[in-house]
Enzyme design. Structure first.
Site, PDB file in Angstrom:
ATOM      1  N   ASN A 110     -35.950 111.051 124.374  1.00  0.00           N
ATOM      2  CA  ASN A 110     -36.701 110.947 125.625  1.00  0.00           C
ATOM      3  C   ASN A 110     -37.496 109.543 126.083  1.00  0.00           C
ATOM      4  O   ASN A 110     -37.254 109.152 126.888  1.00  0.00           O
ATOM      5  CB  ASN A 110     -37.454 112.126 126.042  1.00  0.00           C
TER       6      ASN A 110
ATOM      7  N   MET B 184     -44.851 117.053 118.798  1.00  0.00           N
ATOM      8  CA  MET B 184     -44.696 118.361 118.215  1.00  0.00           C
ATOM      9  C   MET B 184     -45.936 118.840 118.077  1.00  0.00           C
ATOM     10  O   MET B 184     -46.456 119.447 116.630  1.00  0.00           O
ATOM     11  CB  MET B 184     -43.843 118.857 117.396  1.00  0.00           C
ATOM     12  N   ARG B 185     -47.114 119.019 118.756  1.00  0.00           N
ATOM     13  CA  ARG B 185     -48.562 119.312 118.165  1.00  0.00           C
ATOM     14  C   ARG B 185     -49.008 120.040 119.509  1.00  0.00           C
ATOM     15  O   ARG B 185     -49.051 119.728 120.793  1.00  0.00           O
ATOM     16  CB  ARG B 185     -49.211 118.052 118.192  1.00  0.00           C
TER      17      ARG B 185
ATOM     18  N   HIS C  54     -40.588 120.163 128.460  1.00  0.00           N
ATOM     19  CA  HIS C  54     -40.151 121.356 127.545  1.00  0.00           C
ATOM     20  C   HIS C  54     -38.685 121.788 127.610  1.00  0.00           C
ATOM     21  O   HIS C  54     -38.128 121.732 129.046  1.00  0.00           O
ATOM     22  CB  HIS C  54     -41.320 122.259 127.935  1.00  0.00           C
TER      23      HIS C  54
ATOM     24  N   GLN D  14     -29.587 116.274 130.100  1.00  0.00           N
ATOM     25  CA  GLN D  14     -30.261 116.248 131.611  1.00  0.00           C
ATOM     26  C   GLN D  14     -31.701 116.015 131.367  1.00  0.00           C
ATOM     27  O   GLN D  14     -32.406 115.353 132.263  1.00  0.00           O
ATOM     28  CB  GLN D  14     -30.042 117.599 132.058  1.00  0.00           C
TER      29      GLN D  14
HETATM   30  C1  GAR Z   1     -36.767 117.483 123.621  1.00  0.00           C
HETATM   31  O1  GAR Z   1     -35.599 118.342 123.460  1.00  0.00           O
HETATM   32  C2  GAR Z   1     -37.933 117.738 123.948  1.00  0.00           C
HETATM   33  O2  GAR Z   1     -37.485 118.484 125.065  1.00  0.00           O
HETATM   34  C3  GAR Z   1     -38.423 118.795 122.969  1.00  0.00           C
HETATM   35  O3  GAR Z   1     -38.296 118.124 121.794  1.00  0.00           O
HETATM   36  C4  GAR Z   1     -36.948 117.231 121.846  1.00  0.00           C
HETATM   37  C5  GAR Z   1     -37.560 115.756 121.433  1.00  0.00           C
HETATM   38  O4  GAR Z   1     -36.210 115.002 121.447  1.00  0.00           O
HETATM   39  N1  GAR Z   1     -39.727 118.945 123.078  1.00  0.00           N
HETATM   40  C6  GAR Z   1     -40.399 120.055 122.641  1.00  0.00           C
HETATM   41  O5  GAR Z   1     -39.830 121.150 122.254  1.00  0.00           O
HETATM   42  C7  GAR Z   1     -41.933 120.379 123.101  1.00  0.00           C
HETATM   43  N2  GAR Z   1     -42.198 121.700 123.235  1.00  0.00           N
HETATM   44  P1  GAR Z   1     -36.474 113.404 121.517  1.00  0.00           P
HETATM   45  O6  GAR Z   1     -37.717 113.163 120.331  1.00  0.00           O
HETATM   46  O7  GAR Z   1     -35.216 113.032 121.115  1.00  0.00           O
HETATM   47  O8  GAR Z   1     -37.064 113.089 122.761  1.00  0.00           O
END
Ligand code: GAR
Length: 215
Positions: A14, A90-91, A109, A173
């Site tokens: 992201n 993730m904290r 999320h 998405q």
């Molecule tokens: C993503 O799917 C995001 O929505 C999720 O972690 C992934 C990170 O992917 N976030 C959570 O679960 C937060 N509660 P990325 O490191 O490839 O962006």
């Protein structure tokens, strides 16, 4: 020119989507830094290769959540952020940290909030027999995975889906709605009413419905 600081814990896809959209679409903003609580977060390399400042603050070196968050805020504030973007960070954040960045802290999320706050969102959606799933960009409040909703994307859940299948479909998405939402913020196009409902002041739609052929 607005400063964006992005927080990651892992892959950072992201974050990549935001960095690339910012450059491609010439936003009135720059990604000033990418900060991680994990030294081995894959996304750090991408950021460094793009000439973006990176910083690592390992939470394991701190006695309490409050101590870590206070130091994290110091690191972030060194980059003078107008916006702090949580991208797979993730904290669980302390209320003090969240208040410090109130109104300029976004998260994505991987569920259609307010359903499935917390972990294992895709598995839980499949287990519940949900027919659609998705992702939500929201302003962060002290309550975990809550806060004013900026944008959502909706994808189908197919009968044969594994957790990985659904996660991959949602992630495609996420890469659409997160850059879009961040751009709206830096362009000053988001308004939040007294009840915490967000609108796009130019009237743009804030939901994306992905057709099942995207599966
Ligand atoms: C993503 O799917 C995001 O929505 C999720 O972690 C992934 C990170 O992917 N976030 C959570 O679960 C937060 N509660 P990325 O490191 O490839 O962006």
């Amino acid at each position: 020119m607005k400063n964006i600081v992005i927080l990651i814990s892992g892959r950072g896809s992201n974050m990549e989507a935001i960095v690339e959209a910012c450059a491609r679409e010439r936003w009135p903003a720059k990604v000033a830094a990418v900060v991680s609580n994990k030294a081995d977060a894959g996304g750090l390399r991408f950021a460094a290769d793009r000439g973006i400042a990176t910083a690592v603050l390992d939470h394991k070196g701190f006695a309490s959540r409050e101590d870590f968050d206070a130091e994290l805020a110091k690191v972030i504030d060194g980059f003078e952020p107008d916006l702090v973007v949580l991208a797979g960070f993730m904290r669980i954040l302390t209320a003090g940290f969240v208040r410090h960045y109130e109104g300029r802290l976004l998260n994505i999320h991987p569920s259609l909030l307010p359903s499935f706050a917390g972990l294992h969102t895709h598995r839980r959606a499949i287990d519940e027999g949900c027919k659609v799933a998705g992702a939500t960009v929201h302003f962060v409040t002290p309550e975990l995975d809550h806060g004013p909703i900026v944008a959502q994307a909706v994808v189908p859940v197919l009968p044969t889906d594994t957790e990985q299948d659904l996660s991959a479909r949602v992630l495609v998405q996420e890469h659409q709605i997160y850059p879009r939402a961040v751009r709206w913020f830096v362009e000053g196009l988001l308004s939040v009413d007294a009840q915490g409902r967000v609108t796009h002041t130019g009237g743009q739609a804030q939901a994306v419905l992905a057709p099942s052929s995207d599966a």
